[in-house]
Scaffold this motif. Structure first.
Motif, short mmCIF file in Angstrom:
data_model
loop_
_atom_site.label_atom_id
_atom_site.label_comp_id
_atom_site.label_asym_id
_atom_site.label_seq_id
_atom_site.Cartn_x
_atom_site.Cartn_y
_atom_site.Cartn_z
N LEU A 85 177.22 -24.68 154.41
CA LEU A 85 178.03 -23.86 153.50
C LEU A 85 179.02 -22.99 154.25
N GLN A 86 178.65 -22.55 155.45
CA GLN A 86 179.51 -21.65 156.22
C GLN A 86 180.81 -22.35 156.60
N ASN A 87 180.75 -23.63 156.89
CA ASN A 87 181.93 -24.36 157.35
C ASN A 87 182.68 -25.06 156.23
N LEU A 88 182.27 -24.85 155.00
CA LEU A 88 182.91 -25.50 153.86
C LEU A 88 184.26 -24.86 153.54
N HIS A 89 185.28 -25.65 153.52
CA HIS A 89 186.62 -25.20 153.15
C HIS A 89 187.22 -26.23 152.20
N ILE A 90 187.88 -25.76 151.17
CA ILE A 90 188.53 -26.65 150.22
C ILE A 90 190.00 -26.27 150.18
N ARG A 91 190.83 -27.24 150.35
CA ARG A 91 192.27 -27.01 150.40
C ARG A 91 192.76 -26.41 149.08
N TYR A 92 193.59 -25.41 149.18
CA TYR A 92 194.21 -24.74 148.03
C TYR A 92 193.18 -24.03 147.14
N PHE A 93 192.07 -23.63 147.71
CA PHE A 93 191.05 -22.95 146.92
C PHE A 93 190.41 -21.88 147.78
N ASN A 94 190.38 -20.64 147.28
CA ASN A 94 189.77 -19.53 148.01
C ASN A 94 188.33 -19.37 147.53
N ILE A 95 187.39 -19.73 148.35
CA ILE A 95 185.97 -19.63 148.00
C ILE A 95 185.52 -18.19 148.19
N GLU A 96 184.98 -17.59 147.13
CA GLU A 96 184.50 -16.21 147.21
C GLU A 96 183.00 -16.14 147.46
N ASP A 97 182.25 -17.01 146.82
CA ASP A 97 180.79 -17.04 146.99
C ASP A 97 180.37 -18.44 147.40
N LYS A 98 179.62 -18.52 148.47
CA LYS A 98 179.11 -19.81 148.92
C LYS A 98 177.64 -19.89 148.52
N LEU A 99 177.40 -20.58 147.41
CA LEU A 99 176.07 -20.71 146.85
C LEU A 99 175.74 -22.18 146.67
N LEU A 100 174.55 -22.59 147.08
CA LEU A 100 174.11 -23.97 146.93
C LEU A 100 172.83 -23.97 146.12
#
Length: 164
Positions: A123-138
């Motif tokens: 989850l720490q290394n997850l990046h999605i183009r054109y999207f600002n992730i605020e909460d990384k929850l799985l």
């Protein structure tokens, strides 16, 4: 020698005060008390859990509607995370930006926080183009150990009944 200033994050109370001031909302003592008691919950909680805590440790008696409204306000202010679970609304104080992972039993609805480094690393290394992730929850859904054992025991009983 100069001391390096550490980055400090505003407290939940400060964030709530700033959020309400920006929107010209009333700063009621009930909202601050609900926030204080929610902080005592220590993990994931429901409105029922919060209502019980308010009775035990709160300075005010508030209705369930007030609790629901306050939790929505806290979510909007970024102080609380609302977990989108099927059984009921679950909340958790947003303590930091570290990724979090949970396993949820489909049978008994138990929610357990996973602390494995593998889930956090993914989850720490997850990046999605054109999207600002605020909460990384799985969220991982399945059957917990207790329910698996219960299911095996029931299956054995049924097998015995069929054989007799």
């Amino acid at each position: 020698m100069e001391k390096k200033e550490q980055a400090t994050f505003p407290s939940p109370t400060d964030r709530l005060t700033r959020y309400m001031a920006e929107r010209s909302m009333r700063k009621t003592p009930e909202r601050y008390e609900i926030l204080r008691v929610a902080g005592l919950a220590g993990g994931i909680f429901t409105i029922d859990d919060l209502a019980k805590l308010m009775q035990e440790k709160g300075a005010f008696q508030v209705s369930r509607a007030t609790l629901f409204n306050a939790m929505e306000l806290f979510c909007d202010a970024g102080i609380v995370v609302k977990h989108p679970l099927a059984t009921a609304a679950h909340y958790e104080m947003r303590s930091d930006s570290n990724p979090k992972a949970y396993v949820i039993c489909r049978q008994c609805n138990t929610i357990t926080k996973v602390s494995t480094s593998t889930a956090r690393l993914a989850l720490q290394n997850l990046h999605i183009r054109y999207f600002n992730i605020e909460d990384k929850l799985l969220y991982m859904h399945g059957i917990c150990r207790k329910c698996q054992a219960k299911n095996r025991q029931e299956a054995r009983k049924l097998k015995k009944q069929r054989n007799t």
